[in-house]
Design an enzyme around this catalytic site. Structure first.
Site, short mmCIF file in Angstrom:
data_model
loop_
_atom_site.label_atom_id
_atom_site.label_comp_id
_atom_site.label_asym_id
_atom_site.label_seq_id
_atom_site.Cartn_x
_atom_site.Cartn_y
_atom_site.Cartn_z
N GLY A 531 12.71 -8.31 -68.83
CA GLY A 531 13.89 -7.87 -69.55
C GLY A 531 15.15 -8.34 -68.88
O GLY A 531 15.17 -8.70 -67.69
N GLY A 533 19.61 -7.64 -68.96
CA GLY A 533 20.68 -6.77 -69.41
C GLY A 533 21.97 -7.10 -68.69
O GLY A 533 22.04 -8.07 -67.92
N GLY A 534 23.01 -6.28 -68.94
CA GLY A 534 24.28 -6.52 -68.28
C GLY A 534 24.18 -6.40 -66.78
O GLY A 534 24.97 -6.98 -66.04
N PHE A 535 23.21 -5.65 -66.29
CA PHE A 535 23.02 -5.46 -64.85
C PHE A 535 22.35 -6.65 -64.19
O PHE A 535 22.50 -6.89 -63.00
CB PHE A 535 22.15 -4.22 -64.60
N GLY A 536 21.54 -7.40 -64.89
CA GLY A 536 20.76 -8.47 -64.30
C GLY A 536 19.38 -8.55 -64.94
O GLY A 536 19.24 -8.41 -66.15
N VAL A 538 15.11 -7.51 -65.08
CA VAL A 538 14.05 -6.55 -64.75
C VAL A 538 12.74 -7.32 -64.62
O VAL A 538 12.39 -8.13 -65.49
CB VAL A 538 13.92 -5.47 -65.85
N LYS A 553 14.43 -3.41 -61.21
CA LYS A 553 15.74 -3.82 -61.73
C LYS A 553 16.58 -4.35 -60.58
O LYS A 553 16.85 -3.65 -59.61
CB LYS A 553 16.44 -2.63 -62.39
N ASP A 649 24.86 7.31 -72.88
CA ASP A 649 24.49 6.01 -73.43
C ASP A 649 23.13 6.09 -74.11
O ASP A 649 22.26 5.25 -73.89
CB ASP A 649 24.48 4.95 -72.33
#
Length: 865
Positions: A531, A533-536, A538, A553, A649
């Site tokens: 996966g 996402g905005g964080f980086g 997974v 993550k 969220d």
């Protein structure tokens, strides 16, 4: 006089030659008045402009005896001599009259609230009327300057005033037992079509359907923001002849320094103005820089490029967005398309700048009008702008960009532009003429300072700065170069190691080494990525000698999410344990990496099983069970601890599914504690969340309650039912917003016509009716009208029971008896698959049991498909 005696003249001449060198012709104002108030003779400002002194000025309509001229007692190092060091003081009404041609005029008021003789500037309150338009009402320059962050000593207020006769009258009126003052007045003419539009060309009124906004050159405006997005500060002499200043946008963009990219055009690219966008619209410098979302296409699709602006409540605002696509790789339409959202409403569903402008390097602008309501709770509200890639037409790039922005307040029906005075500790930094440039470095080198502008974010920035200074001192003292990137708001300093410790319950949250993490992911092999996402990214990994699968993550160094979000997640999940919350196993903060380790959820997230997926469709009962599980997790957050925890969220992609399809709520980076006492009804905080899921009442008031989670969960329920995204801009207008469309269909009794086609033969009418009732109640505009999560759990259980019973009786077509209704209610109350207790009041039981009869509504509103 020689040029050598006055070197600033060289700069002045050069600045005015630049437009002709580039082939750009500025606007030549017919009226240009510069008045240095309180000065006895003409003066020259640092930008080379000549200012008239107003002692015995021809512009006095009132007797000079009713005013006094003073010089400031001291000069702040940031303050220039002209026009700030002298002031005219009024103890009674005083009018300036300026002869000008008819048309729209810029009126700029210069203020330096310093000490003048023995006058206490904090006691100055006054009003100002310009040609029957109220610009200021009981205004305090002292309060205004004390509230501006970062601190400055002076400011300018800019207005656009219509002139129908050949003069502008400015009347200063001190409040009782007070006085008025002004340091400088500037009046500049402007093209009448620069901002005002003719009556036959209405503007788009954002958020108010079928109500175009008409305005013309009889409207007065106050400039709130004028930004060179992605570029440097532009002084007035470098404007297009109207002496407008353009600030940088770094104080206003949310997480700008960790998310977006600033680019400038190649040297051989020339900005090409057009008849629709004349050269005086904005300087070429504005159109020669842009802020992009970034180079990672996957990350771009998971966040919005967002700016926040404090504004006065109770007014309409003109929002002008400036665009110019100059990248070589973007030359035709449909290569970069994005959506524009203002205050959580769609301003532009499909923005294709190349299509609008007609080609590359051609400027274009778009105007929108936005109403900022005044609910009486606070005089300041937030206007926020967000851009998001529009992928429905499969553009070549997933990106969005902006070159410039202007925001103006429009006068109300009484002709007033006056807002209330700000509180000394909470106002906007807008009037800072040279905003500080904030630089971004990778987390392994220095803590990220987020460029954000309001209340709570200032506190966060201060904390981050403190942490940075602390870490720098530790480095200077010879600490290891591989420092922890985690921090706690309260420090635990070890005398042996001088490192910043993160206080966590080690029995619940294990600390991994980076070597363990690398081994479990095969050194972050892309084949293990599950996966983004905005964080980086997974990754799937294995711990305990490869026997336990986990989700890992890892924060990307260029991520828009930062240390605070990870800190919130790790501290929240380390003390939360529930069967319907994803479990945090541990973390790693070695060598500058920030990594979280979770239990592995084999079936991914809920959204990936609803739409835009190759996964087989979920059956109706399965969907109900998933919704019940997620609702139980949220119910635990709201009621299971000492204080309420608000997720903030909730969305389908944050509901994960394990190998047995049990739902678990995840992603607590935005979570926060709710009211901590019975006297509190909410917590005041900046708006965070995801477009399409955001509680409208929370957005309007910045007042967060657990009912904000209820609204978001209601959107998830509608996603589950209809198998579509909350916002699809390409659909017909009435279908763009899922909440509004589904609510309209529910109230019209046609909900069965918009459900997922895969469910057509699967849903019992009674269960659908009950589910629609639950979802509609969750997404009501007013929080007080929404149910609690406990009520939602109860009702979803009831919808499941209705479905199971209908399946048993579908062939016989039986209507439920009273005894069956009672048994359903009893079964719902006592049924508990996970040994969790749920209760309901007798009133709720009565309401629910009265609606069990499948003939009550389904006979007229639904059919068994």
């Amino acid at each position: 006089m020689s040029f050598g005696d006055h070197p600033w003249i060289y700069l002045f001449v050069l600045l005015h030659l630049i437009p002709s060198i580039t082939g750009f012709r500025p606007y030549n104002p017919q009226d240009l008045i510069l008045l240095d108030c309180g000065a006895s003779s003409s003066t020259i400002s640092l930008d080379g402009r000549s200012w008239d002194g107003d002692d015995h000025s021809k512009f006095h309509a009132s007797s000079p005896a009713t005013s006094s001229a003073f010089t400031a007692s001291q000069q702040n190092p940031s303050v220039t001599q002209v026009p700030y060091m002298t002031a005219r003081i009024f103890h009674s009404n005083f009018t300036y009259t300026f002869p000008v041609l008819p048309g729209l005029k810029f009126v700029r008021l210069y203020f330096y609230p310093a000490a003048y003789s023995n006058l206490d500037i904090s006691k100055s309150f006054f009003s100002l009327i310009a040609n029957n338009y109220t610009l200021l009402q009981n205004f305090s320059a002292s309060l205004t300057i004390s509230a501006v962050k970062p601190s400055i000593a002076y400011f300018v207020k800019e207005y656009i005033v219509p002139v129908r006769e050949n003069r502008i009258n400015l009347t200063f009126s001190p409040s009782p037992s007070s006085f008025a003052f002004i340091n400088g007045i500037e009046i500049v003419s402007m093209p009448n079509d620069l901002y005002a539009k003719s009556n036959d060309k209405p503007l788009f009124y954002v958020g108010i359907d079928d109500n175009p906004f008409y305005w013309d050159n009889t409207t007065a405006l106050e400039k709130f923001y004028r930004l060179n997005v992605g570029g440097q500060y532009i002084s007035g002499v470098n404007d297009t002849g109207m002496y407008r200043t353009w600030l940088q946008d770094t104080n206003y963009i949310f997480a700008a320094l960790s998310a977006s990219t600033v680019v400038t055009p190649p040297d051989d690219i020339q900005i090409k103005y057009s008849a629709e966008t004349p050269a005086y619209t904005a300087p070429a410098e504005v159109y020669s820089t842009m802020r992009l979302m970034g180079r990672d296409q996957r990350v771009n699709q998971n966040y919005n490029l967002t700016w926040y602006f404090p504004v006065d409540a109770g007014f309409n605002y003109l929002v002008r967005l400036h665009f110019c696509q100059f990248l070589r790789e973007v030359t035709i339409s449909n290569q970069v398309i994005f959506s524009i959202f203002i205050n959580n409403h769609t301003a532009e569903a499909v923005a294709d700048v190349i299509l609008w402008a007609g080609g590359n390097s051609i400027p274009v602008y778009k105007d929108y009008v936005v109403w900022i309501p005044d609910d009486g709770s606070q005089s300041k509200q937030y206007l926020w702008l967000a851009l998001h890639p529009y992928m429905e037409q499969n553009p070549e790039h997933a990106d969005a960009f902006l070159n410039g922005l202007e925001i103006f307040k429009l006068n109300n029906s009484g002709g007033s532009l006056a807002g209330s005075n700000p509180e000394p500790v909470s106002a906007s930094p807008e009037q800072h003429p040279m905003p500080k440039i904030m630089k971004h470095k990778r987390p392994s080198q220095v803590m990220v300072v987020l460029g954000v502008v309001f209340g709570g974010i200032f506190a966060v920035s201060s904390i981050l700065c403190f942490v940075h200074q602390r870490k720098r001192k530790l480095r200077e003292c010879g600490t290891s170069k591989h420092e922890s990137s985690w921090f706690s708001l309260s420090y635990a300093s070890s005398s042996a190691t001088n490192t910043i410790a993160l206080s966590l319950p080690t029995d619940l949250c294990r600390k991994f080494t980076i070597a363990e993490i690398r081994a479990s992911t095969r050194n972050f092999d892309n084949e293990n990525a599950i996966g983004y996402g905005g964080f980086g990214t997974v990754y799937k990994g294995y711990i305990e000698t490869g026997s336990i699968p986990v989700a890992i993550k890892r924060l990307d160094s260029s991520s828009r999410q930062g240390i605070l979000e990870f800190q919130a997640e790790i501290e929240m999940l380390s003390r939360l344990r529930h069967v319907h919350l994803v479990s945090l196993i541990g973390f790693c903060d070695d060598q500058g990496d920030m990594i979280l380790v979770y239990e592995f959820m084999e079936n991914g997230n809920l959204r990936d099983h609803l739409y835009k997926t190759k996964n087989p469709p979920l059956q109706w009962k399965q969907r109900l069970q998933i919704c019940i599980g997620a609702a139980r997790g949220l119910h635990y957050l709201h009621t299971g601890g000492k204080h309420i925890i608000i997720h903030r969220d909730v969305k389908s992609s944050n509901i994960l599914l394990d190998g047995n399809w049990k739902a678990k709520v995840s992603d607590f980076g935005m979570s926060r504690t709710g009211p901590t006492s019975e006297s509190q009804t909410h917590v005041s905080t900046i708006v965070k969340g995801t477009f399409g899921y955001l509680d409208p009442e929370y957005y309007r008031r910045q007042q967060l309650t657990e009912k904000s989670d209820v609204y978001s969960f209601g959107v998830v329920l509608l996603e589950v039912l209809c198998a579509r995204a909350p916002i699809i801009s390409s659909l017909p207008k009435e279908q763009v917003n899922l909440v509004q469309w589904a609510r309209d269909c529910y109230l019209a009794g046609t909900l069965d016509q918009i459900i997922d086609p895969q469910l057509k033969s699967d849903v019992a009418p009674a269960s659908l009716n009950k589910f629609g009732e639950i979802a509609e109640s969750c997404v009501r505009d007013k929080a007080i009208e929404r149910p609690t999560m406990g009520d939602v759990v109860w009702s979803l259980e009831f919808a499941l029971q209705l479905q199971e019973t209908a399946e048993k009786n579908v062939h016989s077509g039986n209507i439920l008896s009273d005894s069956q209704k009672s048994s359903f209610v009893e079964e719902v109350i006592t049924k508990d698959d996970d040994d969790e207790a749920f209760t309901s009041s007798s009133a709720q039981i009565s309401v629910l049991s009265s609606t069990v009869d499948t003939g009550e509504r389904s006979s007229t509103n639904y059919r068994w498909i």
